[in-house]
Structures are given as C-alpha cells and as structure tokens.
Design a protein around this motif. Structure first.
Motif, PDB file in Angstrom:
ATOM      1  N   UNK A 143       0.789  -1.221   0.000  1.00 28.50           N
ATOM      2  CA  UNK A 143       0.000   0.000   0.000  1.00 28.50           C
ATOM      3  C   UNK A 143       0.817   1.266   0.000  1.00 28.50           C
ATOM      4  N   UNK A 144       2.142   1.158   0.124  1.00 29.26           N
ATOM      5  CA  UNK A 144       2.999   2.326   0.356  1.00 29.26           C
ATOM      6  C   UNK A 144       3.986   2.515  -0.793  1.00 29.26           C
ATOM      7  N   UNK A 201      -4.992  -3.975   3.161  1.00 30.51           N
ATOM      8  CA  UNK A 201      -3.948  -3.104   3.699  1.00 30.51           C
ATOM      9  C   UNK A 201      -4.068  -3.113   5.214  1.00 30.51           C
ATOM     10  N   UNK A 202      -3.465  -4.121   5.818  1.00 27.40           N
ATOM     11  CA  UNK A 202      -3.526  -4.318   7.262  1.00 27.40           C
ATOM     12  C   UNK A 202      -2.137  -4.633   7.797  1.00 27.40           C
ATOM     13  N   UNK A 203      -1.955  -4.394   9.081  1.00 29.66           N
ATOM     14  CA  UNK A 203      -0.661  -4.678   9.699  1.00 29.66           C
ATOM     15  C   UNK A 203      -0.378  -6.177   9.722  1.00 29.66           C
ATOM     16  N   UNK A 386      -7.742   2.667   9.245  1.00 30.79           N
ATOM     17  CA  UNK A 386      -9.162   2.336   9.132  1.00 30.79           C
ATOM     18  C   UNK A 386      -9.405   0.835   9.111  1.00 30.79           C
ATOM     19  N   UNK A 387      -8.392   0.058   8.731  1.00 32.54           N
ATOM     20  CA  UNK A 387      -8.543  -1.393   8.761  1.00 32.54           C
ATOM     21  C   UNK A 387      -8.038  -2.002  10.069  1.00 32.54           C
ATOM     22  N   UNK A 388      -7.095  -1.343  10.731  1.00 33.37           N
ATOM     23  CA  UNK A 388      -6.475  -1.910  11.937  1.00 33.37           C
ATOM     24  C   UNK A 388      -7.257  -1.631  13.216  1.00 33.37           C
ATOM     25  N   UNK A 389      -7.919  -0.474  13.293  1.00 32.84           N
ATOM     26  CA  UNK A 389      -8.576  -0.079  14.532  1.00 32.84           C
ATOM     27  C   UNK A 389     -10.066  -0.404  14.479  1.00 32.84           C
ATOM     28  N   UNK A 390     -10.573  -1.159  15.445  1.00 31.12           N
ATOM     29  CA  UNK A 390     -12.001  -1.459  15.469  1.00 31.12           C
ATOM     30  C   UNK A 390     -12.842  -0.187  15.591  1.00 31.12           C
ATOM     31  N   UNK A 391     -14.057  -0.265  15.089  1.00 33.75           N
ATOM     32  CA  UNK A 391     -14.988   0.858  15.195  1.00 33.75           C
ATOM     33  C   UNK A 391     -15.312   1.107  16.659  1.00 33.75           C
ATOM     34  N   UNK A 392     -15.299   2.373  17.056  1.00 36.47           N
ATOM     35  CA  UNK A 392     -15.633   2.753  18.427  1.00 36.47           C
ATOM     36  C   UNK A 392     -16.860   3.661  18.406  1.00 36.47           C
TER      37      UNK A 392
END
Length: 511
Positions: A143-144, A201-203, A386-392
C-alpha cells in the motif's frame, strides 16, 4: 463520532525533519545492470501453497551509490494466496564487513516509505556499526510508495483536502457536515483508484509480507529495527512467527492494547507537553516571539491559533494557512528537538501575518513539494488505520476523552477533533487491539523516550511489559524515538544486541 485529530503520522521519517530541512540527504545516483542474489531463499516450514512466493528468485538493479533495489511478489490475500498478487519494493545496502544477514528497517507511519528512508538517510536510520555488519534493507510495506500502493486524490484534490479552510464555524453541525463530506470524497477516491487492495492493507498482512522478505533474502530469522508504528508491525510479526523472530528492536513503541480513542487522547497530551518544553526553551532565546512565563506564552500561542482560525493567512499560491495547517506545522516541528528553531521561525512569521515558514513545515509533514506530493503517506496512513482499529461508538468514552484533552492540552484541544474519517471508509476494519506477548520469540528490546510527543513513553513501558521477554531502554529527553540520536547509552545497547546478541540484564535507564 469524533476522535483524534488526523491521527498523526507517528514515524521516524517525520522525526528526521531536521536532516531533511538542513539538506543532509544522501546522494542517489541511479545506475543500471541487473544482478541475481547468490543467497538461497529460506523455505523451511513454508506450506505448499506459499512455496512459489518464498522460492522466487530476485533480480537486483543498482539504484544508488552502494544500493540495489528489487521487487518481491506477495499474495494480495494471505488467506487466499491464489486470489492475486502485489509487489513489495525493497532496497539493500550490503554489509561493509562480513554480513550477519539482513536487517529490515521500518520508519513508521503507518504509510512511511522504508525504501526511501534507507536510500535517502541511511545514516539516520542506523548507526555505522550496523551498516558495517548487516545488509540494511529498506522496504515499502504493501500500500505504500513504490510497492503496490493506495491511490486516492491527485495533487489539486489533495491540496483541497489537506489545506482548505472550512467555511462553517469550527465545532458547528455545518462544520461537521462539511468535513464529513470531504472525508467521503476522499474514501470514495481511494476505493475507485486503488485497484481493490484496500481490504488487504492491514498490519497483519504487512507482517506476513515481512516474513516473505526474510525468506526470499535467505535469512532463517528476521532481524528488525522498527520505529514508531513500526514497533506495532514488529511486535505483530513476533506474535505471528515467534520461532522466526531473531533480534528485534522496537523504538518509540505503540501500545498494541490502546484503542484509537485512547491514542488520540494520549497524543494530544503528549504534544501539549512537548509544546510546553519548546516554549520553556524558546523563552531563553532573544529571537523567541513570546515573553513572560510558559503559561503566558502558551496563552499567546492559543490566541494566535484562534486569530488564524478566524482570518487565515495567504500563502501566495492560492492556498490559505488556517489554524489546522498551522497546528500541522507545530506538530511537524515537535517531532525532534533539533527542529525547534524552525518552529520559532514559523510562529514569528505567523505573528507578523506571514505564512511562508509555517506552510513549509506543514508541507514537509504532508510530503508536499513544489512538484506535488512526493509520496502517498497520507493515503496509506488512512488505509492502515481504518482497517487496523475497530470501530468505536461510545459517547460516554468520547466525552471523557474530550474533557481530558480540554483540561490537559488546552492549547491543542480546539484543533484536535473532527468527524472520524474511518466512519466512511468503504470496508469494515478487521484488526483488533490487545496485548501482544510474542511468547517464544525471545528477548525484544523496546526503547522509550521520556517526552516523546507522538508515541508517549508510557506506551513503550506497556509494550515492554506485555512482551514475554521485553527489555525496556529508557532515553531521557525530548523528541520522537531514541536510537541513533546521540545518546551513547542507548546506541551501545542496541548495537551490542544486534551485533553480539547481548541482552541488558535489566531494564536500562539512559540519562
């Protein structure tokens, strides 16, 4: 829902601003001539479906004085490796003495180019002893940069997205709507222009790519130096592949268990603390545009920000310097103490109604130059987060965070929140937040700097405690990250670990 202000590119590339701003960039003179690598890939323990990726032969081409470059083919979807490929771009500087293997470098972000970091500023990335003993590998994560990359806006659209001053009053429903619509346009452009890669595109996928790089480079274990976000990437690798984790150093750690809301809150407090440290130093200099106590100076800076928010300053190229861009300039300078003189110039100019010095810092932070945007770090940063952090979605937690920022970071607080851009991202997040133990990975060094604004010291403490064999190295000082910053205590410990495998007996405190 609102959360942290633009989330921040927490990377050593930004911390290297002092080198870039002063023009200390290593020469890059491309030459030609492909070469093959005599080292055989390491395919031990690789499943049959992944064997074609791990056994690929690399063809290297010289890409600078002492450097060669290549691309590695990786699965787009590691869970379904037959569903398409992507390319990972890497550069290598061969060991000046007998090589102890490859040392992979990640400068953070997420979204910073490790390939450019090593090509353009290798001596900032690593010390001379490591350059002598390791093949230094810079890579662009998926992605980079020069890898298969996230693509969103063109330069004019990106200018509008990053620099346009909202017409509505800050904090009003109309302001929220205006920014929300801009986020929607950005997310839609990313989806339309990125050729289907956004969900991947995830860690976790990037950590799997790192194991592929380890294998094709012929290393049985991964040796790795990760800065800032790169610490999370390295810890994720150690969790996924503990038996293949070699010598890992994680500098300026991100706490894997910290939520996105907590990240934003802690960073706001961290940058306020760094800003106060800057002000204390500034007030001792006759060139400082502020006077009185630190509190007086902070109040005056708050008044400057409010003034620019009401009446933005003309940049001269059609853009305006509003409060958000001025805050970006401030943040950019706070990553490294060596950059404080640039902040003094920027604030002096802004107080005199001149935007040039401040917009220079903001442009550096946003990777903008006279020819456009030099990389896709903004796009990649958004894609990973946006893909790594869950929705809060916890209004009570939001309100508690807002109160904490308002009380603990009063200068920064008004410019720290806005509509969450990940609310309109076209794909739901797949990542989770939780402690990483990396059981069985062996000793891992974690470096924390006591007044690091981007990755606060407490995060390094937390990561070292979470890791089964974490060893904390504390650097007392200002700025982002701790290795290769002139603290011999830190540098000696890191280099002894990489070169000789020496592990500190206890956590190390470097005053």
């Amino acid at each position: 829902m609102t959360r942290l202000r633009r989330a921040l590119a927490a990377g050593a590339v930004v911390a290297a601003a002092s080198m870039v701003l002063s023009g200390c960039i290593a020469a890059m003179i491309p030459t030609s001539g492909p070469t093959t690598d005599p080292r055989d890939p390491d395919t031990s323990g690789v499943s049959e479906e992944l064997l074609p990726f791990y056994s690929q032969e690399l063809s290297w081409t010289e890409c600078g004085v002492g450097f060669d470059c290549t691309t590695v083919t990786a699965p787009l979807d590691w869970e379904n490796p037959d569903d398409g490929d992507i390319e990972i771009a890497i550069t290598r500087h061969r060991a000046q003495k007998g090589s102890q293997g490859s040392l992979l470098i990640n400068p953070g972000g997420p979204g910073a180019s490790g390939k450019s970091f090593v090509l353009n500023s290798m001596s900032y990335a690593v010390g001379s002893d490591l350059i002598a003993n390791y093949d230094i590998i810079g890579f662009d994560p998926r992605g980079v940069g020069d890898s298969t990359a996230v693509q969103c806006f063109d330069a004019d659209e990106m200018d509008a997205y990053l620099y346009d001053v909202p017409e509505a009053e800050r904090g009003s429903p109309e302001w929220e709507a205006e920014l929300g619509e801009a986020n929607e346009r950005f997310a839609e452009a990313c989806d339309n222009n990125s050729d289907g890669i956004l969900p991947f595109i995830t860690t976790i996928n990037s950590a799997r790519d790192m194991d592929l790089l380890r294998g094709v480079l012929g290393d049985e274990e991964l040796n790795y130096l990760g800065y800032s976000y790169g610490t999370f990437l390295g810890a994720t690798y150690a969790e996924l592949y503990p038996d293949r984790a070699g010598r890992l150093v994680l500098d300026g750690a991100v706490d894997p268990a910290t939520s996105g809301l907590e990240v934003g809150t802690t960073q706001a407090l961290g940058f306020e603390s760094a800003l106060r440290a800057y002000m204390e130093d500034c007030l001792t200099d006759r060139e400082c545009p502020f006077s009185g106590t630190v509190d007086d100076a902070m109040n005056d800076l708050g008044a400057l920000l409010a003034s620019v928010d009401r009446v933005p300053l003309s940049v001269g190229d059609g853009r305006m310097l509003g409060a958000d861009s001025l805050m970006t300039a401030i943040i950019a300078a706070l990553y490294a103490e060596d950059n404080w003189p640039y902040l003094t110039d920027a604030l002096t100019g802004a107080l005199q109604g001149q935007a040039a010095s401040a917009i220079f810092l903001a442009d550096f932070y946003n990777s903008r130059s006279a020819s456009g945007y030099d990389d896709n770090s903004t796009e990649a940063f958004r894609a990973y987060n946006c893909m790594d952090y869950p929705v809060e979605d916890d209004p009570a937690a939001e309100e508690a965070a807002r109160k904490k920022i308002t009380e603990g970071a009063p200068t920064i607080a008004p410019y720290w929140e806005g509509p969450d851009p990940c609310e309109v991202w076209p794909y739901p997040p797949t990542g989770s937040r939780g402690a990483i133990a990396a059981s069985g990975a062996g000793p891992i060094l974690v470096i924390g700097t006591t007044n690091d604004p981007a990755t606060p010291y407490d995060w390094s403490v937390a990561m070292a405690e979470q890791l089964e064999e974490g060893r904390l190295i504390t650097r007392v000082g200002e700025g982002h990250t701790g290795y290769n910053k002139g603290n011999r205590c830190v540098d000696k410990a890191v280099e002894a670990f990489f070169i000789d495998g020496t592990v500190p007996d206890d956590d190390l405190y470097c005053d």
